[in-house]
Enzyme design. Structure first.
Site, mmCIF file in Angstrom:
data_model
loop_
_atom_site.group_PDB
_atom_site.id
_atom_site.type_symbol
_atom_site.label_atom_id
_atom_site.label_comp_id
_atom_site.label_asym_id
_atom_site.label_seq_id
_atom_site.Cartn_x
_atom_site.Cartn_y
_atom_site.Cartn_z
ATOM 1 C CE LYS A 73 -9.138 1.083 2.662
ATOM 2 N NZ LYS A 73 -9.293 2.374 1.992
ATOM 3 C CG ASP B 280 -12.248 2.439 5.041
ATOM 4 O OD1 ASP B 280 -11.814 3.226 5.898
ATOM 5 O OD2 ASP B 280 -11.965 2.514 3.841
ATOM 6 N NE ARG C 15 -11.113 9.429 8.941
ATOM 7 C CZ ARG C 15 -10.149 8.759 8.322
ATOM 8 N NH1 ARG C 15 -10.388 7.537 7.864
ATOM 9 N NH2 ARG C 15 -8.961 9.299 8.137
ATOM 10 C CB SER D 222 -8.981 4.155 6.781
ATOM 11 O OG SER D 222 -9.379 4.157 5.430
ATOM 12 C CG HIS E 83 -1.831 1.200 1.235
ATOM 13 N ND1 HIS E 83 -3.006 1.223 0.515
ATOM 14 C CD2 HIS E 83 -1.744 2.418 1.832
ATOM 15 C CE1 HIS E 83 -3.595 2.382 0.683
ATOM 16 N NE2 HIS E 83 -2.861 3.119 1.468
#
Lengths: 431, 431
Positions: free
Chosen positions: B187, B161, B168, B183, B82
């Site tokens: 995932k 999420d 948010r 968050s 990520h």
């Protein structure tokens, strides 16, 4: 202007401008700002607090979010009163007749009680025929003619407060002094009186139990009131024990009548007369506090206050045949289990016990039994013998009787030693 | 358990238990807890922060709020990656082929880009025929056979999420390191890989610009990953300038192909090889970092990584006739207005300029023009002459050309003095 930027400012503990607060309140009411944005604002504000300027701006903007009552065409000095709520608090029904008899105009809107015991409207509703849902013009006409009226809050008043309050209730943001201030003062401001006395309760039966926090609330409300151009004072009064002896709607009206007949419990007389006196001082009717209090007592002693009360009841459709007030089927004494001194009350629990008997409502849709409630004849520091009644339960059924008795036994503490000096009934006056 | 009590705890900066967090996440997803209560929680959490234990519990509960991908029936060590997002960041397209060629399994779900330039999916979508919407079974089969696949996030993954992020975004509660951690990591946890490398960007083009805060995010994500049983590391890499030279979808794919052919910009090669090496270390394939990086470079040099890339493209319906990648109609050079040194980039503004040309989307519904974008051939510290091109704008229309040029001129700062040493490309590795 952008709501996310406003939320970011408040999140970072920066003070909002009056324009930003106006944007937020208007948007919340017209729906362009979502509930989930309003609660983010309320939580940030609950955590970081609000400046005096922010609180004043919030109050003003909330007040102007709906209908504003215009009392300018009612001659005289219009007087309003608010109590943060207590157990056995029936002072409005005594002091408005007093100040009306003194030539001031008592114009008050009131809410129905939730939790604890009934509100002022519930107490008045125990008088057969009494109506609180007058149109504004009828209300004003009655104030003009008789000098006083108490009605229910109209639907259009301060929609922002209704919205904010409903959201605060479910997001753990109720106990914020600036938000409480804005909630109370926006309604008072929309009501448009000239003079306002706030009865801020402290102690075990109060919304805010802590003395210092109650003082802060009183100070902030007076400051905001002055900022809006009202003449205002706040009295800090004790809720360490019930005010008077009666807790329950018809029972409280009877106690009010006792006071208006020149009798009744000393503590209730003292607070009611003191608030009436403060109103007279703010209105310029009297210059000296002791004199004003003595004048309030005189008005009661002369029967003039009782006459005003009866005028109000008649004008609002009620019967002044007060013998016809509802009476409970049974009166059950609850006796002391040991001798000693009354050391402390859990006053909130006493209110809760009265609610269990039918004198209050747990949720909005519950109905009230006006005849039920409690008489608590003992006061802090009293010497009691074993078997002496501590309370009389006025009931129409025995459904919650056991629970109420258990709660009351725990709520009224008997100790062996002579108690220390108790908290003063009137702790301070802020103006 | 009661949501108002939970909100009161968080409001008062007390840590919530795992059970309380589970109650909140479940309630938010099933609708028993209202959005306006969720945002009160998010704001209180944004202000007071979350403990490591709270962040781990939140991550776990969010991960389990929807579909969990089970990769246990895919043999081998499954590797995920990520990036917190950057301008010109196309490392996934290089490093997944490398680690697949090394015998690991690259299984990645990716989102579409918003703001800045396109995401990994947008880059792949510039390859004619390429499909990202594979069914999970097809995805797993491809990973089994070819060793790698990149698909779009399935709808059922981590609904908590989606809900939290949407709230948010509109309540100024995005920039919370624990919430960002939960968050991202929820995932990744739902994706079920064994090994995870996080590329945490810092500098002017990063989500979190501050170096220290980026480090905190990296540390917290690695800690949470370990708490869930994953092998994980975070690399802090510079976004003080675009990574590589290409910013724009097809342009970036071409740059990826350059690297896979053993050429391409040095900074891009360095970061991609370093991440691939970190994956090999975590997977136990190599014991030594320098050796692992050299091995990654070797794999590229041998053509094995290019082969894996082509296998993935073919398996997902794309054409490996890369000459058919879309090309812009016009290429406009933007030249330096004075001689000097490249002192700094506003990297986010460069991404924004590329977006204006069609390479990114401002809102979800905007479409992307895969041919458009920028080539920025200069790097921090480079000596430039007046009239030397600082950027080439690849455009299909002149709609936002002026704005993009103005933005780029401001974003690329030329100074007279030799610049101080620039921030390191790879600042640190946290594991």
């Amino acid at each position: 202007m952008n709501i996310v930027d406003i939320l970011a400012k408040k999140r970072d503990a920066q003070a909002l401008t009056a324009d930003e607060i106006a944007f937020l309140v208007k948007g919340a009411v017209d729906g362009s700002i979502a509930d989930y944005q309003v609660t983010a604002f309320l939580m940030a504000g609950r955590i970081h607090g609000f400046t005096k300027e922010e609180t004043l701006a919030l109050t003003m903007e909330m007040a102007h979010s709906g209908e504003m009552i215009d009392l300018s065409d009612v001659e005289g000095i219009k007087v309003d009163k608010h109590s943060t709520g207590g157990v056995g608090d029936k002072t409005s029904l005594i002091l408005l007749p007093i100040i009306a008899a003194a030539g001031l105009k008592g114009a008050k809107m009131s809410g129905r009680g939730l939790g604890h015991t009934g509100g002022t409207l519930d107490k008045l509703a125990s008088i057969p025929g009494f109506r609180c849902d007058l149109a504004i013009d009828t209300f004003k006409e009655q104030v003009r003619k008789t000098g006083l009226s108490i009605i229910s809050q109209t639907d259009g008043l301060v929609p922002a407060d209704k919205l904010f309050y409903a959201l605060r209730d479910v997001t753990a943001t109720v106990d914020s002094i600036p938000l409480i201030t804005a909630s109370i003062m926006s309604k008072k401001l929309a009501m448009g009186a000239d003079v306002l006395v706030l009865d801020v309760k402290y102690g075990s039966g109060a919304l805010i139990k802590d003395e210092q926090e109650s003082r802060m609330l009183g100070e902030m409300m007076v400051e905001v009131a002055k900022g809006t151009g009202m003449k205002a004072a706040a009295m800090l009064t004790s809720m360490e024990q019930p005010l008077g002896m009666a807790v329950g709607n018809a029972l409280e009206v009877k106690e009010v009548l006792d006071v208006l007949h020149g009798e009744g419990p000393q503590d209730l007389r003292e607070v009611a007369f003191a608030i009436a006196a403060e109103m007279m001082l703010l209105a310029g009717l009297k210059q000296n506090r002791a004199e004003a209090r003595a004048y309030a007592a005189e008005i009661v002693q002369s029967g003039a206050a009782l006459q005003k009360f009866e005028q109000m009841v008649l004008a609002q459709g009620g019967s002044t045949e007060f013998d016809s007030l509802p009476v409970a089927e049974q009166i059950i004494p609850l006796c002391a289990e040991k001798a000693g001194y009354i050391g402390s009350f859990d006053t909130a629990a006493i209110g809760h016990a009265a609610m269990l008997l039918g004198a209050g409502r747990r949720k909005k849709t519950d109905s009230i039994d006006p005849a039920t409630g409690l008489i608590v004849p003992v006061k802090l520091g009293d010497r009691v013998t074993a078997e002496q009644p501590l309370a009389y339960l006025h009931i129409n059924n025995t459904e919650n009787l056991q629970d109420a008795c258990r709660m009351l036994k725990e709520a009224i503490c008997i100790q062996e030693d002579v108690p220390q000096k108790t908290a003063p009934l009137i702790l301070d006056i802020i103006n």
